[in-house]
Design a protein around this motif. Structure first.
Motif, mmCIF file in Angstrom:
data_model
loop_
_atom_site.group_PDB
_atom_site.id
_atom_site.type_symbol
_atom_site.label_atom_id
_atom_site.label_comp_id
_atom_site.label_asym_id
_atom_site.label_seq_id
_atom_site.Cartn_x
_atom_site.Cartn_y
_atom_site.Cartn_z
ATOM 1 N N GLU A 225 1.043 -1.609 -0.779
ATOM 2 C CA GLU A 225 0.324 0.281 0.065
ATOM 3 C C GLU A 225 0.995 1.168 -0.042
ATOM 4 O O GLU A 225 1.141 1.581 -0.660
ATOM 5 N N SER A 226 2.054 0.916 1.112
ATOM 6 C CA SER A 226 3.167 2.407 1.084
ATOM 7 C C SER A 226 4.082 2.407 -0.376
ATOM 8 O O SER A 226 3.629 3.560 -1.044
ATOM 9 N N VAL A 227 3.343 1.931 -0.627
ATOM 10 C CA VAL A 227 5.022 1.553 -2.365
ATOM 11 C C VAL A 227 3.422 2.815 -3.000
ATOM 12 O O VAL A 227 4.053 3.342 -4.192
ATOM 13 N N ILE A 228 2.226 1.986 -3.821
ATOM 14 C CA ILE A 228 1.465 2.165 -4.503
ATOM 15 C C ILE A 228 0.751 3.852 -3.970
ATOM 16 O O ILE A 228 1.138 4.811 -4.568
ATOM 17 N N ASP A 229 0.749 4.160 -3.290
ATOM 18 C CA ASP A 229 0.778 6.046 -2.454
ATOM 19 C C ASP A 229 2.172 6.210 -2.445
ATOM 20 O O ASP A 229 1.691 7.634 -3.039
ATOM 21 N N ARG A 230 3.257 6.276 -2.373
ATOM 22 C CA ARG A 230 4.260 6.922 -2.818
ATOM 23 C C ARG A 230 4.143 6.969 -4.429
ATOM 24 O O ARG A 230 4.178 8.081 -5.518
ATOM 25 N N MET A 231 3.823 6.633 -5.372
ATOM 26 C CA MET A 231 3.725 6.278 -6.462
ATOM 27 C C MET A 231 2.718 7.435 -6.527
ATOM 28 O O MET A 231 3.159 8.424 -7.860
ATOM 29 N N GLU A 233 1.139 9.784 -5.266
ATOM 30 C CA GLU A 233 1.384 11.404 -4.518
ATOM 31 C C GLU A 233 2.807 11.560 -5.679
ATOM 32 O O GLU A 233 2.626 13.417 -5.424
ATOM 33 N N MET A 234 3.771 11.345 -5.539
ATOM 34 C CA MET A 234 5.103 11.252 -6.813
ATOM 35 C C MET A 234 3.499 11.999 -7.991
ATOM 36 O O MET A 234 4.018 13.252 -8.693
ATOM 37 N N SER A 235 3.071 11.499 -8.227
ATOM 38 C CA SER A 235 1.679 11.870 -9.736
ATOM 39 C C SER A 235 1.501 12.521 -9.568
ATOM 40 O O SER A 235 1.049 13.479 -10.388
ATOM 41 N N GLN A 236 0.714 12.553 -8.128
ATOM 42 C CA GLN A 236 0.053 14.514 -7.971
ATOM 43 C C GLN A 236 0.818 15.174 -8.023
ATOM 44 O O GLN A 236 0.828 16.285 -8.198
ATOM 45 N N LEU A 237 1.871 14.903 -7.318
ATOM 46 C CA LEU A 237 2.792 16.583 -7.319
ATOM 47 C C LEU A 237 3.683 16.456 -8.574
ATOM 48 O O LEU A 237 3.663 17.965 -8.868
ATOM 49 N N GLU A 238 3.437 15.639 -9.251
ATOM 50 C CA GLU A 238 4.129 16.088 -10.934
ATOM 51 C C GLU A 238 3.100 16.788 -11.632
ATOM 52 O O GLU A 238 3.270 17.463 -12.676
ATOM 53 N N THR A 239 2.992 16.498 -11.564
ATOM 54 C CA THR A 239 0.816 16.669 -12.512
ATOM 55 C C THR A 239 0.288 18.056 -11.523
ATOM 56 O O THR A 239 -0.002 19.268 -12.353
ATOM 57 N N GLY A 240 1.018 18.605 -10.358
ATOM 58 C CA GLY A 240 0.573 19.362 -9.475
ATOM 59 C C GLY A 240 -0.973 19.717 -8.731
ATOM 60 O O GLY A 240 -1.201 20.691 -8.613
ATOM 61 N N SER A 241 -0.867 18.588 -8.828
ATOM 62 C CA SER A 241 -2.848 18.398 -8.717
ATOM 63 C C SER A 241 -2.970 18.214 -6.792
ATOM 64 O O SER A 241 -3.708 17.856 -6.437
ATOM 65 N N MET A 242 -1.628 18.307 -6.093
ATOM 66 C CA MET A 242 -1.475 18.429 -5.013
ATOM 67 C C MET A 242 -2.432 19.506 -3.771
ATOM 68 O O MET A 242 -1.431 20.781 -4.847
ATOM 69 N N GLN A 243 -2.932 18.821 -3.070
ATOM 70 C CA GLN A 243 -3.346 20.804 -2.555
ATOM 71 C C GLN A 243 -2.777 20.260 -0.782
ATOM 72 O O GLN A 243 -2.833 19.395 -0.332
ATOM 73 N N LEU A 244 -2.252 21.947 -0.599
ATOM 74 C CA LEU A 244 -2.114 21.535 0.791
ATOM 75 C C LEU A 244 -2.890 21.718 2.004
ATOM 76 O O LEU A 244 -3.695 22.663 1.599
#
Ligand code: ADP
Length: 461
Positions: A225-231, A233-244
């Protein structure tokens, strides 16, 4: 102006028949001039001999064509007039520099050129080179201008570098697939193995054994689960879709909680192998500078919760993401340290080099008269294997893992630090790694401090 040493060769002249020598010379000179003219015109690059004030003395056929003119309307005119820049030489014309230094110079320019039977205008890249022609006195007397069409060369270079980038991307994809499949496969293999054993030998296994196997399945599932979450999370950061989810965060408390949790994990996995400490170097005056109102005390080297009467070292940020950033740095500190390692978290005010300089002049205010935002530095230090100097910045690249025995032996996607860097940057901060002189490495996170009033601080995360 450049000067060049000049050798005058002694000339042997026969006095026997001066007249015939002279006429032979004249004939020879005429032939040489014709040869020279032919050679000059055979050069397919535009080429001209210029005076120091840009006038064309001689131009080859290609130059005349390049200027869209005729020979009669070319020689004697300034090159910039021919190029229809009546106001003066082109910007960055290399001629003055060549006259000054006696060395070749060049300038690049883009010009639309008709191409193909339809005469479609296509941008061409040209380099205008100027070469010095020295006079008897060693000074630059004339300048030769040669114009080279480098469009094709540029296209080739671009194709080559694109091909290289594609090769690198392919290699990265292959490495990435290798890492990701390994990181997914190994917990999956555990889950499958334990579940199959449970199914097959359910009756023969004791209750303790069954519990142990189920526990292993849960742990492997968590890992998966943590490997999948990591990936993700990275993709959200790369696409700029992560909200703080931002709110004021008490960094000292967050640091202490993260260290306590890391210590609990380390004690479970490697009993008595690691020592953890937390240190806060915030002095009362510096806490006040951050806008924090409570009374201050300096505390260090203990893990007890000193919160309560102390002032706040607060940042405006996403508590959950900042905590997982600290968790990752602490997990790495343990992962890349041999047994007996000492892991320290240090919080201290961070001084920009410019702040120190400014303080000597006008009291550290910026151009608009505002005091610069105070910064906090969180350092996570270990006494582990360290990082090769050439890899100190690369460890923040996606999927980058330093190739050492300890790294190969430990699980890891090479995403933790890449994510950490982006999270810190989303908080307006910066992160970097250094090696510690006594051995080991230190990770530095610098964040802007938020001015927090005492009453606001009461309900802080
Ligand atoms: P992972 O640990 O999953 O490989 P990270 O992005 O967290 O990925 O770290 C990238 C690489 O940086 C690691 O593989 C390791 O080579 C190196 N590294 C990270 N932290 C440390 C540390 N504290 N000491 C030595 N090397 C480290």
């Amino acid at each position: 102006m450049a000067r060049r040493s000049h050798n005058t060769e002694p000339r042997a002249v026969s006095d026997s028949n001066m007249e015939s020598v002279d006429s032979a010379r004249t004939r020879g000179a005429a032939t040489a001039a014709a040869d020279w003219e032919q050679t000059f015109n055979a050069v397919s690059d535009p080429m001209a001999l210029l005076t120091l004030d840009y006038r064309v003395v001689r131009a080859n056929a290609a130059y005349v064509a390049w200027m869209h003119t005729t020979r009669g309307r070319c020689e004697g005119y300034a090159c910039f007039v021919l190029g229809e820049r009546h106001e003066g030489p082109c910007a960055h014309c290399p001629l003055p520099q060549t006259v000054e230094t006696g060395r070749p110079g060049f300038v690049r320019q883009v010009r639309m050129q008709p191409e193909g039977s339809a005469g479609v205008l296509v941008p061409h890249i040209y380099e205008s080179w100027t070469y010095p022609v020295f006079g008897e006195d060693g000074r630059v007397e004339r300048v030769v201008e040669i114009i080279k069409d480098v469009t094709e060369r540029e296209r080739l270079q671009q194709v080559t570098s694109e091909a290289q980038a594609l090769r690198e991307a392919d290699q990265l994809k292959a490495e990435l697939l290798g890492t990701v499949s390994h990181e997914l496969r190994s917990p999956l293999a555990s889950i499958k193995g334990y579940a199959a054993t449970l199914l097959k030998h359910e009756r023969r296994l004791s209750a303790d054994e069954r519990h142990e196997f189920l526990q292993a399945i849960v742990e492997a599932s968590d890992r998966l689960e943590s490997v999948i979450d990591r990936m993700l999370e990275m993709s959200q950061l790369e696409t700029g879709s992560m909200q703080l989810d931002s709110s004021p965060v008490d960094l000292e408390r967050l640091g202490r909680e993260a260290v306590r949790a890391a210590e609990r994990r380390a004690v479970r996995a490697y009993p008595d192998q690691f020592t953890f400490t937390v240190e806060s170097q915030f002095a009362p005056s510096q806490r006040d500078a951050a806008g924090n109102q409570d009374a201050a005390d300096h505390h260090s080297d203990h893990l007890g919760d000193s919160r309560g009467e102390g002032p706040l070292v607060a940042v405006l940020g996403d508590a959950r993401r900042l905590r997982s950033l600290l968790d990752d740095l602490l997990e790495n500190a343990v992962k890349y340290s041999p047994s007996g390692g000492k892991i320290a978290v240090i919080l201290r005010p961070y001084e920009r080099a410019t702040d120190v300089a400014e303080r000597h002049t006008d009291g550290a205010n910026d151009a608009a008269g505002r005091a610069p935002t105070p910064l906090v530095e969180v350092q996570v230090r270990d006494t582990g294997i360290g990082i090769p100097p050439d890899q100190l910045s690369r460890v923040f690249d996606r999927f980058h893992r330093v190739d050492t025995r300890l790294t190969r032996e430990s699980e890891g996607l090479g995403l933790g630090l890449a994510i950490a860097k982006r999270i810190v940057e989303l908080h307006g901060g910066s992160i970097w790694a250094e090696n510690v002189a006594e051995g080991g490495s230190s990770f530095h996170v610098v964040l802007p401090l938020a001015p927090i009033e005492a009453e606001e601080g009461a309900g802080l995360r």
